[in-house]
Design an enzyme around this catalytic site. Structure first.
Site, PDB file in Angstrom:
ATOM      1  CG  ASP A 167      -1.874  -1.200   1.231  1.00 34.68           C
ATOM      2  OD1 ASP A 167      -1.609  -2.172   0.501  1.00 34.68           O
ATOM      3  OD2 ASP A 167      -2.845  -1.186   1.991  1.00 34.68           O
ATOM      4  CD  GLU A 396      -1.176  -5.881   8.736  1.00 30.98           C
ATOM      5  OE1 GLU A 396      -1.375  -5.268   9.808  1.00 30.98           O
ATOM      6  OE2 GLU A 396      -1.667  -5.523   7.651  1.00 30.98           O
TER       7      GLU A 396
HETATM    8  C1  GLC Z   1      -3.060  -4.434   3.690  1.00 36.26           C
HETATM    9  C2  GLC Z   1      -1.921  -4.986   2.834  1.00 36.26           C
HETATM   10  C3  GLC Z   1      -2.510  -5.829   1.723  1.00 36.26           C
HETATM   11  C4  GLC Z   1      -3.409  -6.914   2.322  1.00 36.26           C
HETATM   12  C5  GLC Z   1      -4.456  -6.341   3.273  1.00 36.26           C
HETATM   13  C6  GLC Z   1      -5.183  -7.396   4.066  1.00 36.26           C
HETATM   14  O1  GLC Z   1      -3.864  -3.572   2.959  1.00 36.26           O
HETATM   15  O2  GLC Z   1      -1.128  -3.975   2.329  1.00 36.26           O
HETATM   16  O3  GLC Z   1      -1.498  -6.401   0.953  1.00 36.26           O
HETATM   17  O4  GLC Z   1      -4.026  -7.638   1.319  1.00 36.26           O
HETATM   18  O5  GLC Z   1      -3.836  -5.478   4.197  1.00 36.26           O
HETATM   19  O6  GLC Z   1      -4.286  -8.196   4.782  1.00 36.26           O
END
Ligand code: GLC
Length: 425
Positions: A167, A396
């Protein structure tokens, strides 16, 4: 790692998957991400398959039930109402029976399906499920090359940073400057109440994310218009590397199922993509870099996107150079693989995609390196990933310098990747 450690970690990983299971799909983690995410689900299916094969197929099937008529597979499916996430369906306004977002994410469905198929214990079930998914995945690939590569360069552009799955990467900073913030409707972020604000994207970045959503919404999410209308068009080597590999795995699956035309179509995208990927090679950084299509120039940023491209069949020399680059990064980061080079002053070890290590990316890089016979570097990445789990749990993402767990906790795809790593050991 001892057998006892291995067993204990597998059990803990399975527990995380169970906790986040919502019956027909899995949420990335409760609270922060309460819906179904595209590439999360596909990679999660690999872990699920070790526990319950039928449930693994269902994870991907559920995602494809929400494929758009034009072929796009959305990045989020909002299966149920939840106020704890922003931007929700009322911001996207995609007018679907079950609301979805209006952009996509890295295509790993073909890769995941092929892997489930190859490892299937229930072979009959696998043939049935893979045959039904094959045309849908191919349609998604076709959607990419038609809508995100209108000039037929062989490589697709993302039109929103969220599509990359990385992101707030440093890769987008310059291109993002061209995205205005005027006219963004008032909103309240929800991510900051679930995670440490210092680990998340900034407010200014959020304004630009939302500006793009509003822009595409004003065009009724008509994908034949969005690419050209977007001030943000970036060709990401990681994203393309994943897509190329996805086409390759889909071609192999099609052959196994006797679908020669589908195989040929996918093979053509692989050939075009690999040839064009070479134009993103950077002599300066000794890895791939992004190309800013709207500004017509390579992006001066050596992020993990340029290493992730090794997931595709890049040349032997490129794979070797990428392995060298990763070994070099290991001299600056205790844990592999930092999402950005710590030598860069823009590096931020705790802020999401601007430095932290992510296990899903580690998995794909290691897989690519193994295929290219760079086994030693791949093993180094795998042991670093397991060290992070032992020290910091199923987070995460992690600070690559001190291993601090960051973002959401008890994270689904992290757990799935651990099951994958342990399976290979
Ligand atoms: C964030 C990450 C993305 C992922 C999402 C859900 O937005 O950057 O890659 O898919 O979280 O985990």
């Amino acid at each position: 790692m001892s057998m006892i450690d291995k067993k204990q970690i597998s059990e803990r990983a399975a527990e995380v998957l169970r906790e986040n299971d919502r019956g027909t799909y899995t949420v990335p983690t409760k609270g922060l991400y309460p819906f179904q995410w595209n590439w999360d689900s596909c990679l999660t299916a690999l872990g699920l398959a070790q526990i319950d094969e039928r449930r693994a197929w269902q994870e991907i099937e559920t995602l494809f039930e929400h494929q758009w008529d034009d072929g796009m597979v959305p990045h989020i499916v909002f299966h149920q109402h939840d106020d704890g996430y922003f931007p929700g369906p009322d911001v996207w306004e995609t007018n679907r029976p079950v609301p979805t977002s209006g952009i996509t994410q890295p295509a790993v469905a073909g890769f995941a399906v092929k892997r489930l198929f190859d490892r299937a214990r229930d072979v009959k079930l696998a043939r049935e499920k893979a045959s039904a998914l094959l045309p849908k995945i191919t349609k998604w690939h076709q959607w990419f090359y038609e809508n995100r590569d209108p000039a037929k360069t062989g490589l697709v552009a993302i039109i929103h940073p969220w599509e990359s799955g990385r992101d707030n990467s440093i890769d987008w900073d310059d291109a993002f400057e061209r995205v205005p913030t005027e006219g963004v409707q008032a909103y309240q972020r929800r991510d900051l109440s679930h995670a440490n604000p210092d680990h998340r994207p900034t407010q200014e970045q959020y304004d630009r994310y939302i500006w793009l959503v509003q822009k595409f919404r004003s065009l009724q999410w008509d994908n034949s218009k969005l690419h050209d209308a977007s001030p943000f068009q970036v060709v990401d080597p990681g994203f393309n590397g994943i897509l190329i590999r996805d086409c390759q795995e889909t071609a192999e699956l099609a052959e196994a199922l006797g679908e020669d035309e589908v195989a040929a179509l996918n093979r053509q995208w692989v050939a075009n993509g690999l040839a064009a990927l070479d134009t993103l090679w950077s002599e300066k950084y000794q890895q791939f870099v992004c190309y800013d299509r709207a500004a017509a120039k390579l992006v001066d940023s050596a992020s993990i996107g340029g290493l992730l491209a090794v997931f595709a069949n890049v040349s032997e020399a490129q794979a070797k150079t990428i392995a060298d680059r990763i070994n070099d990064l290991a001299g600056r980061a205790k844990f592999l693989v930092p999402s950005h080079d710590p030598i860069d002053p823009r590096f931020d070890g705790k802020r999401y995609w601007r430095g932290p290590a992510w296990l899903i990316v580690n998995y794909m890089i290691a897989d690519g390196l193994i295929r290219a016979d760079q086994t030693e570097t791949a093993n180094r990445i795998v042991s670093s990933s397991l060290d992070l789990i032992l020290e910091s749990g199923f987070a995460e993402y992690y600070d690559p310098i001190d291993g601090e767990p960051c973002g959401g906790s008890r994270f689904t795809w992290t757990a799935a990747m651990v099951l994958e790593f342990l399976r290979e050991l």
